[in-house]
Write a protein that holds these residues in place. Structure first.
Motif, mmCIF file in Angstrom:
data_model
loop_
_atom_site.group_PDB
_atom_site.id
_atom_site.type_symbol
_atom_site.label_atom_id
_atom_site.label_comp_id
_atom_site.label_asym_id
_atom_site.label_seq_id
_atom_site.Cartn_x
_atom_site.Cartn_y
_atom_site.Cartn_z
ATOM 1 N N TYR A 177 50.062 46.128 30.853
ATOM 2 C CA TYR A 177 50.987 46.290 29.340
ATOM 3 C C TYR A 177 51.262 45.414 28.566
ATOM 4 O O TYR A 177 52.441 45.184 29.026
ATOM 5 N N PRO A 178 50.824 44.752 27.818
ATOM 6 C CA PRO A 178 52.107 43.118 26.960
ATOM 7 C C PRO A 178 53.082 44.209 26.304
ATOM 8 O O PRO A 178 53.494 42.948 25.761
ATOM 9 N N ASN A 179 52.718 45.759 25.427
ATOM 10 C CA ASN A 179 53.045 45.991 25.168
ATOM 11 C C ASN A 179 53.197 44.850 23.367
ATOM 12 O O ASN A 179 54.495 44.682 22.725
ATOM 13 N N ASP A 180 52.498 44.033 22.608
ATOM 14 C CA ASP A 180 52.690 43.426 22.075
ATOM 15 C C ASP A 180 52.106 44.149 20.841
ATOM 16 O O ASP A 180 50.587 43.997 20.485
ATOM 17 N N GLN A 181 52.108 44.843 20.332
ATOM 18 C CA GLN A 181 52.221 45.872 19.136
ATOM 19 C C GLN A 181 52.806 47.268 18.850
ATOM 20 O O GLN A 181 54.254 46.778 19.557
ATOM 21 N N ALA A 182 52.867 47.628 17.268
ATOM 22 C CA ALA A 182 54.220 48.212 17.223
ATOM 23 C C ALA A 182 54.095 49.656 17.312
ATOM 24 O O ALA A 182 54.237 49.854 18.704
ATOM 25 N N ALA A 183 55.960 49.630 17.319
ATOM 26 C CA ALA A 183 56.274 51.073 17.953
ATOM 27 C C ALA A 183 55.048 52.515 17.761
ATOM 28 O O ALA A 183 55.215 52.659 16.468
ATOM 29 N N ALA A 184 55.167 53.167 18.820
ATOM 30 C CA ALA A 184 54.081 53.912 18.422
ATOM 31 C C ALA A 184 54.016 54.783 19.878
ATOM 32 O O ALA A 184 54.933 54.861 20.496
ATOM 33 N N THR A 185 53.687 56.409 19.558
ATOM 34 C CA THR A 185 53.547 57.524 20.517
ATOM 35 C C THR A 185 52.261 57.021 21.345
ATOM 36 O O THR A 185 50.814 58.197 20.611
ATOM 37 N N LEU A 186 51.818 56.558 22.217
ATOM 38 C CA LEU A 186 50.970 56.434 23.162
ATOM 39 C C LEU A 186 50.340 56.682 23.995
ATOM 40 O O LEU A 186 52.037 57.599 24.902
ATOM 41 N N TRP A 187 50.070 57.756 24.859
ATOM 42 C CA TRP A 187 49.761 58.360 26.445
ATOM 43 C C TRP A 187 48.778 57.332 27.377
ATOM 44 O O TRP A 187 47.890 57.158 26.906
ATOM 45 N N TYR A 188 49.108 58.051 28.326
ATOM 46 C CA TYR A 188 47.838 57.896 29.967
ATOM 47 C C TYR A 188 47.738 59.224 30.124
ATOM 48 O O TYR A 188 48.442 60.169 30.546
ATOM 49 N N HIS A 189 46.791 59.174 30.789
ATOM 50 C CA HIS A 189 45.426 59.647 31.116
ATOM 51 C C HIS A 189 44.137 59.125 32.198
ATOM 52 O O HIS A 189 44.006 58.430 32.179
ATOM 53 N N ASP A 190 43.932 60.159 32.973
ATOM 54 C CA ASP A 190 42.046 59.502 34.045
ATOM 55 C C ASP A 190 41.570 59.709 33.038
ATOM 56 O O ASP A 190 41.362 60.379 31.668
ATOM 57 N N HIS A 191 40.520 58.558 33.329
ATOM 58 C CA HIS A 191 39.413 58.157 31.964
ATOM 59 C C HIS A 191 37.889 57.533 33.690
ATOM 60 O O HIS A 191 37.745 57.370 33.157
#
Length: 522
Positions: A177-191
């Protein structure tokens, strides 16, 4: 493979024995039947506001050497005390339910090695992340269980072939994950293809909080007064196990849910951070809540009961993809599956001893309440809600963008298979090619209600049914709940080329193939 509705589509709905479309005649018929089935299955009684809210632990990288933070997560079975006095078998990231929170910084890459020790394949998607395609969590990029080298499940037989982007991995995969984006509330989940709904339902979800210097320079509530809230709904059996109406409870071979739940599984027990109707003792001060709707299908109309004097008790400061230009006082926030809203609540507007319920205006008993805040005395509070949050937020894209696309989301209710543009998902079919760096106008029409989520792309809402966006629609988003009709968005794709998916974030609908491929091209 055929693009049109097929026997495979019907199998996902538990209707494989049906010939033609001799299905319930109306959506109302199916919904009434589902409600009857839900009434027949009632979870064990739980006292409201009897257990304290817990905060998911923050994961520590095992290697923080420059220039990348490296994490390792074991995907394992465990047991959790969700209902008091009962043990619930869960699937977990790292042995905890919900999964641990990853805190990342803009511009500092993160690598997460996921080791699959569960009995089924998994796929990890960083929801809202701007990630390269081989780390995005394409639904067919399976990570097989450790020690398994030849998975013989349904989706590798009658279904599409595995390995849509990164291919099949054995035992583990490292996501970058490069994290080249603005601060934010993200989440990870199964897909995982075909089985996202039951896998998330069993516990495979966690917060990913991206921070940056611009956000940290603001005098917003922080520390113990910055709290993530993952709201979910579940059914339970009398012994505390989850009730989920899978056609195949092993989640190995046959995908889908019982036909009466085809419009989504909505439970009768509300969980926040894995606890039923919890309470949180708060100071008479400002708190920042990072609210995530982690439910499979239920939307919530969140409000404070009672509201503070003068109203406007939920001050929205952020949306899916980051902070808004300015704070917006709201009396309620409507949040669909997968959406996130950052809100500030000033509890100093209440008298000490007040008990304030976070209510669900769209719920009936027992889902009309979410949690309770028990307000203490006023406390020292040096936080401020600035008049300007982001001075240089990229402005709304032009409405006259050269390319306009239309996507029609239909079905998933009343016995009608879930489709996009009247076609079910096919892994080998490309539905759109989008030039890198260009802004396009997309028109999303739904019948009757669907949450729209494109991987990689962030968008601004232009209008709803030809009317101006709602106040809470401000800012950049990656998911939007559409309540009948048409929403137009201006969407952009930056940084990466490759194949991604867009889909309905009603997880049962996604598993029923309400999904499409698109490719970002140079």
């Amino acid at each position: 493979m055929t693009d049109k509705l097929s026997r495979r589509s019907l199998l996902r709905m538990g209707l494989g024995g049906v010939t033609g479309l001799a299905l319930p005649a109306t959506v109302a018929t199916a919904v009434a039947a589902r409600l009857a089935l839900e009434a027949a299955h009632t979870s064990p009684s739980v006292d409201r506001f009897a257990v304290p809210l817990t905060i998911p632990p923050v994961l520590t990288p095992y290697d923080a050497a420059e220039p990348t933070d490296i994490y390792e997560i074991r995907q394992v079975t465990a047991e959790a005390e969700i209902l008091p006095g009962l043990r619930t078998p869960v699937w977990t990231y790292g042995g905890v339910y919900p999964g641990p929170t990853i805190e990342a910084r803009r511009g500092r890459p993160v690598s997460v090695r996921h080791r699959n020790e569960l009995p089924v394949p998994t796929v990890v998607h960083l929801h809202g992340g701007v990630t390269p395609p081989d780390s995005d969590g394409y639904p067919l990029d399976l990570v097989l269980p450790r020690g398994v080298h030849d998975w013989q499940g349904h989706h590798l037989g009658a279904g599409p072939p595995p390995g849509g982007t990164a291919g099949v991995a054995h035992g583990e995969r490292t996501y970058h994950y490069p994290n080249d984006q603005a601060a934010a509330t993200l989440w990870y989940h199964d897909h995982r293809f075909d089985f996202t709904g039951p896998s998330v339902y069993r516990g495979l979800a966690g917060f990913y909080l991206l921070r940056d210097e611009a956000e940290e320079s603001l005098p917003l509530p922080r520390g113990r007064r910055e709290i993530p809230l993952m709201i979910q709904d579940r059914f339970f059996n009398e012994d505390g196990t989850f009730f989920y109406p899978s056609l195949d409870p092993t989640l190995v071979e046959r995908p889908g849910v019982q036909a009466l739940f085809a419009d989504g599984v909505r439970g009768d027990t509300i969980l926040v951070n894995g606890k039923p109707w919890p309470f949180l003792t708060v100071d008479g001060a400002r708190y920042r809540f990072r609210v995530l709707n982690g439910s499979n299908a239920r939307a919530y109309r969140l409000r404070l009961d009672p509201p503070p004097p003068g109203g406007g008790g939920l001050v929205q400061i952020g949306s899916d993809a980051g902070l808004l230009p300015r704070p917006i006082p709201l009396d309620e926030v409507y949040i669909g599956p997968g959406e996130r809203y950052d809100v500030i609540v000033d509890f100093s507007r209440y008298s000490a001893g007040s008990r304030v319920v976070l209510a669900n205006g769209d719920g009936d008993e027992p889902t009309a309440q979410v949690m309770r805040f028990d307000v203490g005395s006023r406390a020292t509070d040096d936080s401020v809600i600035p008049e300007t949050l982001v001075a240089d937020l990229e402005p709304m894209p032009p409405i006259d963008a050269p390319t306009t696309r239309s996507f029609v989301f239909t079905g998933g209710q009343g016995g009608i298979p879930a489709t996009i543009n009247y076609r079910t998902f096919q892994a080998d079919r490309l539905d759109a090619s989008v030039p890198l760096g260009e802004t396009e106008i997309w028109s999303i029409k739904v019948d009757p209600e669907h949450p729209f989520h494109p991987h990689l792309g962030h968008f601004r809402i232009l209008d709803r049914n030809g009317e101006p966006p709602e106040p809470q629609d401000s800012g950049w988003k990656d998911t939007v709940q559409i309540r009948a009709g048409v929403v137009r968005v201006a969407i952009r794709f930056s940084t990466y080329t490759g194949r991604y998916v867009l889909h309905c974030h009603n997880l049962e609908h996604g598993d029923m193939m309400m999904m499409a491929n698109y490719e970002v091209i140079p």
